[in-house]
Design an enzyme around this catalytic site. Structure first.
Site: not given
Ligand code: UFG
Length: 325
Positions: A117, A141
């Site tokens: 990841t 994680y």
């Molecule tokens: N976000 C929002 N509102 C929401 C959900 C997410 O604004 O309700 C934002 C988050 O703050 C982030 C972006 O949307 O900026 C993407 O968030 P996600 O939760 O969809 O994904 P992440 O980037 O946090 O996580 C992904 C993978 C993880 C991995 C990570 C690496 O799901 O498994 O990228 O940083 F670890």
């Protein structure tokens, strides 16, 4: 490489890879404890319901099947949960990976593709992120995955003929364009799924986490990759191993990103629902921007994306989401 053993093949990404392996005519055995996966998502090959912690069953299944390659997906994936319950992540992600690597070594099996990841990079200084970027995970994680990678690298260095490819996924989204499989978790935390469930009325609003980042619109940027393009990267990694190219690590993303607000705009357009959006404080542990430099994957394997189109990603996810109960 004809026989592939897939852990976590009943999960979201695993099931899309099993589908792609089947389309290529390969033989597949999925090993999954069905804790978050679904038996009906396994579109090809056989399914053994088992846990990686059950070493006896794992060893028996692997020694009878004797695969040419192993693709290891089975893991917990929620960042926030990993912060609240770190040992759960180290046990399931790192110790169970160690179990798998040990059994592979005992049975003299090689050719591992490991599901890693972008979380291993933590908050990178520069974007796009290359594989040389220092690993500095900021949550359990990411740390659990980093350790599993390290175990593989050390094993590969020690055992002649043991090769692996670690694929570091950026933001995986979308669903099977034929609508057969997609993301199906109890608890939707990922942006695109969350936005679509809001459009469906399951939530009353979507929160945008953080509007004061040092990005053009102050909002987090991510590199969203369609799950079928990611599946194709696994087939490319298999070819890489089959070609005797040795071990390697590849970032998987498109190389450009979208802000949360841009994703919201596309989700509103695709669904035709002007769902409610609210600006909210930053979410702990979110890097401002995370964009993959996937040059190494492209150069080493010839991988090329087919669905580099946010609207397509959101549309396939929406078609899948709409037919869920
Ligand atoms: N976000 C929002 N509102 C929401 C959900 C997410 O604004 O309700 C934002 C988050 O703050 C982030 C972006 O949307 O900026 C993407 O968030 P996600 O939760 O969809 O994904 P992440 O980037 O946090 O996580 C992904 C993978 C993880 C991995 C990570 C690496 O799901 O498994 O990228 O940083 F670890």
């Amino acid at each position: 490489m004809k026989k592939i053993f897939v852990t976590g093949g009943a999960g979201y990404i695993g099931s899309h890879v099993v589908k792609a392996l089947g389309e290529r005519g390969l033989e597949v055995l999925t090993y999954d404890n069905l804790s978050t996966g679904h038996a009906e998502a396994v579109l090809h090959g056989q399914l053994v319901t088992g846990d990686l912690a059950d070493r006896a069953l794992l060893r028996k299944t692997l020694s009878e099947y004797h695969p040419d390659a192993v693709i290891h997906f089975a893991a917990h994936i929620e960042v926030a949960e990993s912060v609240a319950n770190p040992l759960k992540y180290y046990r399931n992600n790192t110790l169970n990976a160690l179990n798998l690597w040990e059994v592979l070594r005992e049975l003299r099996l090689s050719n591992v593709i490991f599901s890693s990841t972008a979380a291993v990079y933590g908050i990178p200084q520069d974007n796009p992120v290359t594989e040389e970027t220092a690993l500095a995970p900021i949550n359990p994680y990411g740390a659990s995955k980093m350790m599993s990678e390290r175990l593989l690298a050390d094993l590969a260095a020690a055992e002649k003929g043991f090769d692996y490819v670690a694929l570091r996924y950026f933001n995986v989204a979308g669903a099977d364009p034929q609508g057969r499989i997609g993301q199906k978790y109890r608890n939707a935390t990922h942006l695109i799924t969350r936005a679509l469930k809001t459009a469906k009325g399951e939530y009353d609003r979507l929160q945008i986490f953080g509007t004061d980042y040092a990005t053009p619109d102050g909002i987090c940027i991510r590199d969203y990759i369609h799950v079928d393009d990611l599946a194709a990267a696994h087939l490319a990694a298999l070819d890489h191993l089959a070609g005797g190219c040795g071990s390697d690590i590849f970032n998987c993303g498109y190389g450009h990103g979208y802000s949360v607000r841009e994703v919201v705009d596309v989700a509103r357009r695709v669904t035709g629902v002007d769902f409610c959006v609210e600006e909210a404080p930053r979410r702990a542990g979110d890097p401002p921007a995370l964009v993959a430099d996937s040059g190494r994957l492209r150069a080493a394997t010839g991988w090329k994306p087919r669905h580099d189109d946010l609207e397509f990603i959101v549309r396939t996810a929406w078609e899948w989401e709409r037919q869920l109960a």
